[in-house]
Design an enzyme around this catalytic site. Structure first.
Site, short mmCIF file in Angstrom:
data_model
loop_
_atom_site.label_atom_id
_atom_site.label_comp_id
_atom_site.label_asym_id
_atom_site.label_seq_id
_atom_site.Cartn_x
_atom_site.Cartn_y
_atom_site.Cartn_z
N ARG A 267 0.76 -1.25 -0.05
CA ARG A 267 0.11 0.01 0.15
C ARG A 267 0.98 1.29 0.01
O ARG A 267 1.69 1.66 1.05
CB ARG A 267 -0.81 0.08 1.27
N GLY A 339 -10.12 0.82 5.24
CA GLY A 339 -11.40 0.43 4.69
C GLY A 339 -11.26 -1.01 4.09
O GLY A 339 -12.22 -1.72 3.88
N GLU A 363 -14.97 -21.21 26.97
CA GLU A 363 -14.00 -21.94 27.58
C GLU A 363 -13.29 -21.50 28.97
O GLU A 363 -12.29 -21.73 29.54
CB GLU A 363 -12.71 -22.77 26.96
N1 COS Z 1 -8.46 -29.53 38.09
C1 COS Z 1 -8.75 -30.39 38.80
N2 COS Z 1 -9.70 -30.01 39.87
C2 COS Z 1 -10.14 -28.91 40.09
C3 COS Z 1 -9.79 -27.72 39.25
C4 COS Z 1 -8.64 -28.05 38.17
N3 COS Z 1 -8.32 -27.14 37.33
N4 COS Z 1 -10.23 -26.46 39.52
C5 COS Z 1 -11.13 -26.86 40.57
N5 COS Z 1 -11.06 -28.22 40.85
C6 COS Z 1 -11.82 -28.96 41.94
C7 COS Z 1 -11.17 -28.28 43.43
O1 COS Z 1 -10.08 -28.88 43.74
C8 COS Z 1 -12.63 -28.62 43.98
O2 COS Z 1 -12.57 -30.04 44.45
P1 COS Z 1 -13.40 -30.66 45.62
O3 COS Z 1 -14.76 -30.05 45.69
O4 COS Z 1 -12.96 -31.92 45.78
O5 COS Z 1 -12.77 -29.50 46.67
C9 COS Z 1 -13.70 -28.33 43.00
O6 COS Z 1 -13.20 -28.63 41.79
C10 COS Z 1 -14.28 -26.90 43.16
O7 COS Z 1 -13.24 -26.36 43.08
P2 COS Z 1 -13.16 -24.49 43.36
O8 COS Z 1 -13.95 -24.24 44.62
O9 COS Z 1 -12.16 -23.88 42.73
O10 COS Z 1 -14.50 -24.37 42.04
P3 COS Z 1 -15.33 -22.99 42.00
O11 COS Z 1 -16.54 -23.22 41.84
O12 COS Z 1 -14.73 -21.82 42.84
O13 COS Z 1 -14.70 -22.68 40.28
C11 COS Z 1 -14.42 -21.27 38.57
C12 COS Z 1 -14.90 -21.41 39.85
C13 COS Z 1 -15.02 -19.96 38.03
C14 COS Z 1 -12.97 -21.39 38.43
C15 COS Z 1 -14.98 -22.23 37.63
O14 COS Z 1 -16.29 -22.52 38.04
C16 COS Z 1 -14.69 -22.33 36.11
O15 COS Z 1 -13.99 -22.69 35.65
N6 COS Z 1 -15.83 -21.66 35.39
C17 COS Z 1 -15.88 -21.58 33.95
C18 COS Z 1 -16.32 -22.87 33.33
C19 COS Z 1 -15.99 -22.48 31.69
O16 COS Z 1 -15.03 -22.67 31.58
N7 COS Z 1 -17.24 -22.87 31.11
C20 COS Z 1 -17.08 -22.83 29.76
C21 COS Z 1 -17.88 -23.95 29.53
S1 COS Z 1 -17.07 -24.68 28.10
S2 COS Z 1 -17.23 -23.73 26.38
#
Ligand code: COS
Length: 380
Positions: A267, A339, A363
Protein backbone atom coordinates in the site's frame (compact mmCIF):
# COMPACT_ATOMS: atom_id res chain seq x y z
CA UNK A 1 8.31 -15.46 10.92
CA UNK A 2 7.51 -18.35 13.23
CA UNK A 3 10.39 -20.01 15.08
CA UNK A 4 9.70 -23.53 16.29
CA UNK A 5 10.83 -24.80 19.66
CA UNK A 6 10.76 -28.41 18.48
CA UNK A 7 11.63 -29.82 15.03
CA UNK A 8 8.37 -31.84 14.96
CA UNK A 9 6.41 -28.60 14.68
CA UNK A 10 7.65 -27.83 11.18
CA UNK A 11 6.22 -31.10 9.88
CA UNK A 12 2.85 -30.24 11.45
CA UNK A 13 2.85 -26.80 9.82
CA UNK A 14 3.66 -28.26 6.41
CA UNK A 15 0.97 -30.92 6.78
CA UNK A 16 -1.65 -28.32 7.69
CA UNK A 17 -0.60 -25.93 4.93
CA UNK A 18 -1.07 -28.63 2.28
CA UNK A 19 -4.46 -29.57 3.76
CA UNK A 20 -5.56 -25.93 4.00
CA UNK A 21 -4.75 -25.22 0.38
CA UNK A 22 -6.62 -28.28 -0.82
CA UNK A 23 -9.59 -28.42 1.52
CA UNK A 24 -9.94 -25.27 3.65
CA UNK A 25 -9.49 -22.24 1.39
CA UNK A 26 -11.99 -23.51 -1.22
CA UNK A 27 -14.66 -23.83 1.54
CA UNK A 28 -13.73 -20.95 3.81
CA UNK A 29 -15.90 -18.17 2.41
CA UNK A 30 -18.90 -20.39 1.72
CA UNK A 31 -18.91 -21.68 5.30
CA UNK A 32 -18.52 -18.20 6.75
CA UNK A 33 -21.21 -16.59 4.61
CA UNK A 34 -23.73 -19.44 4.59
CA UNK A 35 -27.25 -18.08 5.09
CA UNK A 36 -29.41 -19.29 7.98
CA UNK A 37 -30.26 -22.00 8.77
CA UNK A 38 -26.60 -22.92 8.91
CA UNK A 39 -25.49 -26.48 8.29
CA UNK A 40 -22.64 -28.26 10.00
CA UNK A 41 -19.92 -29.03 7.39
CA UNK A 42 -20.04 -32.81 7.65
CA UNK A 43 -18.08 -33.44 4.44
CA UNK A 44 -15.22 -31.22 5.55
CA UNK A 45 -15.33 -32.74 9.05
CA UNK A 46 -14.94 -36.16 7.44
CA UNK A 47 -11.93 -34.95 5.46
CA UNK A 48 -10.37 -33.50 8.62
CA UNK A 49 -10.93 -36.90 10.25
CA UNK A 50 -9.37 -38.73 7.30
CA UNK A 51 -6.33 -36.47 7.51
CA UNK A 52 -5.93 -37.69 11.10
CA UNK A 53 -6.37 -34.22 12.57
CA UNK A 54 -9.41 -34.96 14.77
CA UNK A 55 -7.67 -37.74 16.64
CA UNK A 56 -4.27 -36.04 16.49
CA UNK A 57 -3.65 -36.09 20.25
CA UNK A 58 -5.76 -39.15 21.01
CA UNK A 59 -3.95 -42.41 21.88
CA UNK A 60 -2.97 -44.68 18.99
CA UNK A 61 -4.54 -47.71 20.66
CA UNK A 62 -7.87 -45.83 20.58
CA UNK A 63 -7.63 -44.93 16.91
CA UNK A 64 -5.87 -41.59 17.34
CA UNK A 65 -2.53 -40.42 16.00
CA UNK A 66 -0.84 -40.49 19.41
CA UNK A 67 0.91 -37.16 18.80
CA UNK A 68 2.30 -35.09 21.65
CA UNK A 69 0.17 -32.25 22.97
CA UNK A 70 2.78 -29.83 21.60
CA UNK A 71 2.18 -31.20 18.10
CA UNK A 72 -1.58 -31.01 18.66
CA UNK A 73 -1.32 -27.39 19.82
CA UNK A 74 0.78 -26.58 16.77
CA UNK A 75 -1.90 -28.22 14.64
CA UNK A 76 -4.60 -25.99 16.15
CA UNK A 77 -2.43 -22.86 15.86
CA UNK A 78 -1.74 -23.61 12.21
CA UNK A 79 -5.30 -24.60 11.26
CA UNK A 80 -6.55 -21.39 12.89
CA UNK A 81 -3.96 -19.37 10.98
CA UNK A 82 -5.66 -20.52 7.78
CA UNK A 83 -9.26 -20.51 9.05
CA UNK A 84 -10.05 -20.34 12.76
CA UNK A 85 -13.62 -21.58 12.39
CA UNK A 86 -12.42 -24.71 10.61
CA UNK A 87 -9.62 -25.18 13.15
CA UNK A 88 -12.28 -25.02 15.83
CA UNK A 89 -13.97 -28.14 14.40
CA UNK A 90 -10.89 -30.05 15.51
CA UNK A 91 -10.50 -28.34 18.88
CA UNK A 92 -14.13 -29.09 19.80
CA UNK A 93 -13.69 -32.78 19.01
CA UNK A 94 -10.63 -32.88 21.28
CA UNK A 95 -12.48 -31.02 24.07
CA UNK A 96 -15.42 -33.42 23.92
CA UNK A 97 -13.39 -36.61 23.66
CA UNK A 98 -10.85 -35.67 26.36
CA UNK A 99 -13.11 -36.70 29.29
CA UNK A 100 -13.72 -40.11 27.70
CA UNK A 101 -10.01 -40.68 27.04
CA UNK A 102 -9.05 -39.65 30.55
CA UNK A 103 -11.90 -40.60 32.88
CA UNK A 104 -13.90 -43.37 31.19
CA UNK A 105 -13.65 -47.12 31.73
CA UNK A 106 -11.65 -49.20 29.26
CA UNK A 107 -14.88 -50.53 27.75
CA UNK A 108 -16.29 -47.01 27.30
CA UNK A 109 -13.05 -45.82 25.70
CA UNK A 110 -12.99 -48.72 23.24
CA UNK A 111 -16.63 -48.17 22.38
CA UNK A 112 -16.49 -44.47 21.58
CA UNK A 113 -13.03 -42.95 21.22
CA UNK A 114 -12.08 -44.61 17.88
CA UNK A 115 -15.32 -43.35 16.30
CA UNK A 116 -14.69 -39.83 17.63
CA UNK A 117 -11.04 -39.90 16.53
CA UNK A 118 -11.89 -40.85 12.94
CA UNK A 119 -14.66 -38.28 12.66
CA UNK A 120 -17.27 -41.01 12.17
CA UNK A 121 -19.31 -39.55 15.02
CA UNK A 122 -19.41 -36.01 16.34
CA UNK A 123 -19.05 -35.60 20.11
CA UNK A 124 -20.00 -32.58 22.23
CA UNK A 125 -18.93 -31.35 25.68
CA UNK A 126 -22.26 -30.50 27.27
CA UNK A 127 -21.74 -28.35 30.34
CA UNK A 128 -23.10 -24.80 30.01
CA UNK A 129 -26.70 -23.99 30.95
CA UNK A 130 -28.77 -20.84 30.47
CA UNK A 131 -28.04 -19.89 34.10
CA UNK A 132 -24.75 -21.70 34.61
CA UNK A 133 -21.94 -20.37 32.42
CA UNK A 134 -19.02 -19.07 34.46
CA UNK A 135 -20.69 -20.52 37.56
CA UNK A 136 -20.41 -23.96 36.02
CA UNK A 137 -21.05 -25.89 39.22
CA UNK A 138 -24.52 -24.37 39.60
CA UNK A 139 -26.31 -26.82 37.30
CA UNK A 140 -30.04 -27.41 37.15
CA UNK A 141 -29.98 -30.42 34.83
CA UNK A 142 -30.82 -33.50 36.89
CA UNK A 143 -30.52 -37.22 36.25
CA UNK A 144 -32.79 -39.56 38.20
CA UNK A 145 -31.82 -43.17 38.60
CA UNK A 146 -34.52 -45.58 37.43
CA UNK A 147 -33.33 -49.19 37.57
CA UNK A 148 -30.48 -49.54 35.10
CA UNK A 149 -31.08 -46.11 33.53
CA UNK A 150 -30.68 -42.45 34.26
CA UNK A 151 -33.56 -40.23 33.17
CA UNK A 152 -32.28 -36.74 32.48
CA UNK A 153 -34.17 -33.44 32.39
CA UNK A 154 -32.75 -29.97 31.85
CA UNK A 155 -31.52 -27.42 29.36
CA UNK A 156 -28.11 -26.68 27.88
CA UNK A 157 -26.93 -23.79 25.75
CA UNK A 158 -23.90 -22.55 23.77
CA UNK A 159 -22.81 -26.13 23.18
CA UNK A 160 -20.27 -26.35 20.38
CA UNK A 161 -21.53 -28.95 17.88
CA UNK A 162 -24.40 -29.61 20.31
CA UNK A 163 -26.86 -29.24 17.46
CA UNK A 164 -25.39 -32.15 15.48
CA UNK A 165 -23.55 -34.28 18.02
CA UNK A 166 -24.25 -37.98 18.07
CA UNK A 167 -22.52 -38.36 21.42
CA UNK A 168 -22.66 -36.09 24.46
CA UNK A 169 -20.42 -35.93 27.48
CA UNK A 170 -23.11 -34.49 29.71
CA UNK A 171 -22.56 -32.81 33.07
CA UNK A 172 -25.46 -32.77 35.52
CA UNK A 173 -26.47 -33.53 39.08
CA UNK A 174 -27.63 -37.00 39.98
CA UNK A 175 -30.82 -36.65 42.04
CA UNK A 176 -30.01 -35.25 45.47
CA UNK A 177 -26.23 -35.54 45.23
CA UNK A 178 -24.81 -32.04 45.68
CA UNK A 179 -21.84 -32.36 43.30
CA UNK A 180 -21.83 -32.69 39.53
CA UNK A 181 -21.45 -35.98 37.75
CA UNK A 182 -20.63 -36.73 34.12
CA UNK A 183 -22.27 -39.28 31.84
CA UNK A 184 -22.25 -40.27 28.22
CA UNK A 185 -25.50 -39.86 26.31
CA UNK A 186 -26.23 -41.10 22.81
CA UNK A 187 -28.26 -38.27 21.39
CA UNK A 188 -30.62 -40.34 19.26
CA UNK A 189 -32.64 -40.95 22.44
CA UNK A 190 -36.22 -39.65 22.53
CA UNK A 191 -36.47 -36.35 24.39
CA UNK A 192 -33.11 -34.97 23.16
CA UNK A 193 -34.14 -31.80 21.33
CA UNK A 194 -31.27 -29.88 19.79
CA UNK A 195 -31.29 -26.82 17.59
CA UNK A 196 -28.65 -24.71 15.84
CA UNK A 197 -28.25 -21.27 17.38
CA UNK A 198 -28.67 -18.52 14.81
CA UNK A 199 -26.75 -15.40 13.78
CA UNK A 200 -23.41 -16.25 15.34
CA UNK A 201 -20.92 -13.40 15.02
CA UNK A 202 -17.92 -15.51 14.05
CA UNK A 203 -16.48 -19.04 14.04
CA UNK A 204 -19.40 -19.88 11.82
CA UNK A 205 -18.14 -23.13 10.25
CA UNK A 206 -18.38 -24.77 13.68
CA UNK A 207 -22.03 -24.64 14.68
CA UNK A 208 -23.35 -24.07 18.21
CA UNK A 209 -26.39 -25.73 19.71
CA UNK A 210 -29.08 -25.29 22.32
CA UNK A 211 -30.44 -28.50 23.82
CA UNK A 212 -33.55 -29.35 25.79
CA UNK A 213 -33.60 -32.70 27.57
CA UNK A 214 -36.99 -34.17 28.38
CA UNK A 215 -36.78 -37.55 30.09
CA UNK A 216 -33.71 -38.50 28.07
CA UNK A 217 -32.52 -41.99 28.99
CA UNK A 218 -29.01 -43.27 29.24
CA UNK A 219 -27.83 -46.52 30.87
CA UNK A 220 -26.26 -46.12 34.33
CA UNK A 221 -23.28 -47.95 32.84
CA UNK A 222 -22.67 -44.75 30.84
CA UNK A 223 -21.67 -42.90 33.99
CA UNK A 224 -18.22 -41.42 33.44
CA UNK A 225 -15.83 -42.21 36.28
CA UNK A 226 -17.36 -41.69 39.71
CA UNK A 227 -20.54 -40.01 40.91
CA UNK A 228 -19.79 -36.47 42.17
CA UNK A 229 -16.50 -36.10 40.29
CA UNK A 230 -18.01 -34.36 37.25
CA UNK A 231 -16.89 -30.84 38.14
CA UNK A 232 -13.33 -32.00 38.62
CA UNK A 233 -13.41 -33.83 35.25
CA UNK A 234 -14.83 -30.70 33.59
CA UNK A 235 -12.12 -28.49 35.10
CA UNK A 236 -9.32 -30.86 34.09
CA UNK A 237 -10.74 -31.02 30.58
CA UNK A 238 -10.96 -27.25 30.42
CA UNK A 239 -7.38 -26.89 31.68
CA UNK A 240 -6.29 -28.80 28.59
CA UNK A 241 -8.74 -27.13 26.21
CA UNK A 242 -7.68 -23.65 27.34
CA UNK A 243 -4.22 -24.24 25.87
CA UNK A 244 -6.07 -25.01 22.64
CA UNK A 245 -7.87 -21.66 22.83
CA UNK A 246 -4.50 -19.97 23.39
CA UNK A 247 -3.25 -21.69 20.22
CA UNK A 248 -6.30 -20.45 18.33
CA UNK A 249 -5.40 -16.93 19.48
CA UNK A 250 -1.78 -17.27 18.41
CA UNK A 251 -2.80 -18.55 14.97
CA UNK A 252 -5.30 -15.75 14.42
CA UNK A 253 -2.88 -13.08 15.68
CA UNK A 254 -0.07 -14.36 13.44
CA UNK A 255 -2.38 -14.24 10.44
CA UNK A 256 -3.36 -10.67 11.31
CA UNK A 257 0.32 -9.72 11.51
CA UNK A 258 1.29 -11.43 8.25
CA UNK A 259 -1.62 -9.85 6.40
CA UNK A 260 -0.67 -6.45 7.84
CA UNK A 261 2.98 -6.72 6.84
CA UNK A 262 2.10 -7.81 3.34
CA UNK A 263 -0.48 -5.04 2.94
CA UNK A 264 1.81 -2.37 4.42
CA UNK A 265 4.51 -3.24 1.88
CA UNK A 266 2.05 -3.01 -1.03
CA UNK A 267 0.00 0.00 0.00
CA UNK A 268 1.40 3.36 -1.12
CA UNK A 269 0.64 6.60 0.73
CA UNK A 270 2.51 9.89 0.81
CA UNK A 271 4.78 8.61 -1.97
CA UNK A 272 5.99 5.44 -0.26
CA UNK A 273 4.77 2.07 1.04
CA UNK A 274 3.04 2.62 4.39
CA UNK A 275 5.46 0.04 5.89
CA UNK A 276 7.99 2.90 5.83
CA UNK A 277 5.80 5.02 8.13
CA UNK A 278 6.70 4.93 11.80
CA UNK A 279 3.03 4.91 12.84
CA UNK A 280 2.59 1.60 11.01
CA UNK A 281 5.94 0.19 12.14
CA UNK A 282 5.03 0.70 15.79
CA UNK A 283 1.79 -1.19 15.37
CA UNK A 284 3.63 -4.03 13.61
CA UNK A 285 6.24 -4.13 16.38
CA UNK A 286 3.60 -4.17 19.12
CA UNK A 287 1.83 -7.04 17.39
CA UNK A 288 5.01 -9.04 16.87
CA UNK A 289 6.13 -8.73 20.50
CA UNK A 290 2.77 -9.76 21.88
CA UNK A 291 2.51 -12.74 19.52
CA UNK A 292 5.96 -13.91 20.56
CA UNK A 293 4.98 -13.69 24.24
CA UNK A 294 1.62 -15.44 23.68
CA UNK A 295 3.29 -18.20 21.68
CA UNK A 296 5.94 -18.75 24.37
CA UNK A 297 3.26 -18.96 27.07
CA UNK A 298 1.19 -21.39 25.03
CA UNK A 299 4.15 -23.67 24.32
CA UNK A 300 5.27 -23.56 27.96
CA UNK A 301 1.82 -24.61 29.17
CA UNK A 302 1.66 -27.48 26.72
CA UNK A 303 5.20 -28.62 27.49
CA UNK A 304 4.20 -28.89 31.14
CA UNK A 305 1.18 -30.91 30.08
CA UNK A 306 3.34 -33.22 27.94
CA UNK A 307 5.71 -33.65 30.88
CA UNK A 308 2.80 -34.77 33.08
CA UNK A 309 3.15 -31.77 35.39
CA UNK A 310 0.40 -29.53 36.74
CA UNK A 311 -0.43 -26.82 34.24
CA UNK A 312 -3.71 -25.22 35.36
CA UNK A 313 -2.10 -21.84 36.05
CA UNK A 314 -0.03 -21.72 32.87
CA UNK A 315 -3.02 -22.82 30.74
CA UNK A 316 -5.19 -20.05 32.17
CA UNK A 317 -2.43 -17.48 31.71
CA UNK A 318 -1.84 -18.54 28.11
CA UNK A 319 -5.58 -18.56 27.32
CA UNK A 320 -6.13 -15.14 28.88
CA UNK A 321 -3.14 -13.53 27.26
CA UNK A 322 -3.32 -15.11 23.80
CA UNK A 323 -7.02 -14.32 23.40
CA UNK A 324 -6.36 -10.69 24.34
CA UNK A 325 -3.41 -10.63 21.94
CA UNK A 326 -5.62 -11.94 19.14
CA UNK A 327 -8.07 -9.13 19.86
CA UNK A 328 -5.27 -6.55 19.94
CA UNK A 329 -3.60 -7.76 16.75
CA UNK A 330 -6.78 -8.06 14.71
CA UNK A 331 -7.77 -4.57 15.80
CA UNK A 332 -4.39 -3.18 14.73
CA UNK A 333 -4.61 -5.11 11.45
CA UNK A 334 -7.98 -3.48 10.84
CA UNK A 335 -6.45 -0.05 11.49
CA UNK A 336 -3.56 -0.71 9.11
CA UNK A 337 -5.88 -1.98 6.37
CA UNK A 338 -8.42 0.83 6.85
CA UNK A 339 -11.46 0.36 4.60
CA UNK A 340 -9.81 -2.68 3.01
CA UNK A 341 -9.96 -4.34 6.42
CA UNK A 342 -13.49 -3.30 7.30
CA UNK A 343 -15.03 -4.60 4.07
CA UNK A 344 -14.83 -8.39 3.85
CA UNK A 345 -14.47 -8.63 0.09
CA UNK A 346 -10.99 -7.10 0.19
CA UNK A 347 -9.18 -8.97 2.95
CA UNK A 348 -9.62 -11.64 5.65
CA UNK A 349 -9.39 -9.01 8.42
CA UNK A 350 -13.15 -8.57 8.81
CA UNK A 351 -13.55 -12.34 9.31
CA UNK A 352 -10.59 -12.50 11.70
CA UNK A 353 -12.21 -9.67 13.70
CA UNK A 354 -15.43 -11.65 14.10
CA UNK A 355 -13.76 -15.03 14.68
CA UNK A 356 -11.39 -13.92 17.44
CA UNK A 357 -13.95 -12.27 19.69
CA UNK A 358 -15.25 -15.48 21.24
CA UNK A 359 -11.79 -16.52 22.46
CA UNK A 360 -12.22 -14.19 25.43
CA UNK A 361 -15.59 -15.76 26.18
CA UNK A 362 -15.64 -19.52 25.64
CA UNK A 363 -13.94 -22.20 27.72
CA UNK A 364 -13.85 -19.70 30.56
CA UNK A 365 -14.13 -15.95 30.11
CA UNK A 366 -11.12 -13.70 30.65
CA UNK A 367 -12.63 -12.86 34.03
CA UNK A 368 -12.76 -16.57 34.97
CA UNK A 369 -9.12 -16.98 33.87
CA UNK A 370 -8.17 -14.11 36.18
CA UNK A 371 -10.00 -15.86 39.03
CA UNK A 372 -8.15 -19.11 38.35
CA UNK A 373 -4.82 -17.26 38.07
CA UNK A 374 -5.37 -15.26 41.25
CA UNK A 375 -6.49 -18.41 43.08
CA UNK A 376 -3.25 -20.12 42.09
CA UNK A 377 -1.01 -17.13 42.80
CA UNK A 378 -2.56 -16.01 46.08
CA UNK A 379 -3.60 -19.45 47.25
CA UNK A 380 -6.83 -20.35 48.97
N1 COS B 1 -8.35 -29.42 38.16
C1 COS B 1 -8.85 -30.34 39.01
N2 COS B 1 -9.76 -30.04 39.95
C2 COS B 1 -10.18 -28.79 40.04
C3 COS B 1 -9.71 -27.77 39.18
C4 COS B 1 -8.75 -28.13 38.20
N3 COS B 1 -8.27 -27.24 37.36
N4 COS B 1 -10.31 -26.61 39.49
C5 COS B 1 -11.13 -26.88 40.54
N5 COS B 1 -11.05 -28.19 40.85
C6 COS B 1 -11.76 -28.87 41.91
C7 COS B 1 -11.34 -28.34 43.27
O1 COS B 1 -10.21 -29.02 43.74
C8 COS B 1 -12.56 -28.59 44.10
O2 COS B 1 -12.58 -29.95 44.44
P1 COS B 1 -13.31 -30.45 45.78
O3 COS B 1 -14.76 -30.13 45.64
O4 COS B 1 -13.03 -31.91 45.82
O5 COS B 1 -12.66 -29.68 46.89
C9 COS B 1 -13.70 -28.34 43.13
O6 COS B 1 -13.15 -28.56 41.83
C10 COS B 1 -14.27 -26.96 43.25
O7 COS B 1 -13.18 -26.05 43.09
P2 COS B 1 -13.35 -24.49 43.25
O8 COS B 1 -13.92 -24.19 44.57
O9 COS B 1 -12.08 -23.83 42.83
O10 COS B 1 -14.43 -24.22 42.16
P3 COS B 1 -15.18 -22.94 41.89
O11 COS B 1 -16.63 -23.26 41.88
O12 COS B 1 -14.71 -21.84 42.77
O13 COS B 1 -14.68 -22.67 40.38
C11 COS B 1 -14.47 -21.33 38.47
C12 COS B 1 -14.85 -21.47 39.92
C13 COS B 1 -15.02 -20.00 38.06
C14 COS B 1 -12.97 -21.35 38.32
C15 COS B 1 -15.04 -22.50 37.63
O14 COS B 1 -16.42 -22.63 37.87
C16 COS B 1 -14.84 -22.27 36.14
O15 COS B 1 -13.77 -22.55 35.59
N6 COS B 1 -15.87 -21.74 35.47
C17 COS B 1 -15.84 -21.53 34.03
C18 COS B 1 -16.42 -22.69 33.35
C19 COS B 1 -16.14 -22.64 31.90
O16 COS B 1 -15.00 -22.53 31.47
N7 COS B 1 -17.18 -22.75 31.12
C20 COS B 1 -17.06 -22.82 29.72
C21 COS B 1 -17.75 -24.04 29.30
S1 COS B 1 -17.05 -24.88 27.99
S2 COS B 1 -17.32 -23.75 26.46
Amino acid sequence: MVRNIDPRQEAVREEVKAFAEKHMYPMSEELDRMPEPRKFPRELYKKIGEAGFIGYAMPKELGGQGKSKLEYITLIEELCYHDAAIGLLCAVAELATFPIVHFASEEQKQKWVPKCASGEIIPAFVLTEPEAGSDAANQKTVAKENGSEYVVNGEKIFIMHGDVAELAVLFCKIEDKPKLSAMIVETDQPGWEARTLKNKMGMRAATTGGIILKDVKTPTSNLLGEVGKGFRYAMQTLDSARIGVAAQGVGIAQRALDESVSYAKRRQAFGQPIAKLQAIQWMIADMAVRIEAARCMTYKAVQLQDAGEKFTLEASMAKLYASEVANFCVDKAMQIHGGYGFIGEFSPIEKLYRDQRVLEIYEGTSEVQRLVIAGNVIGR
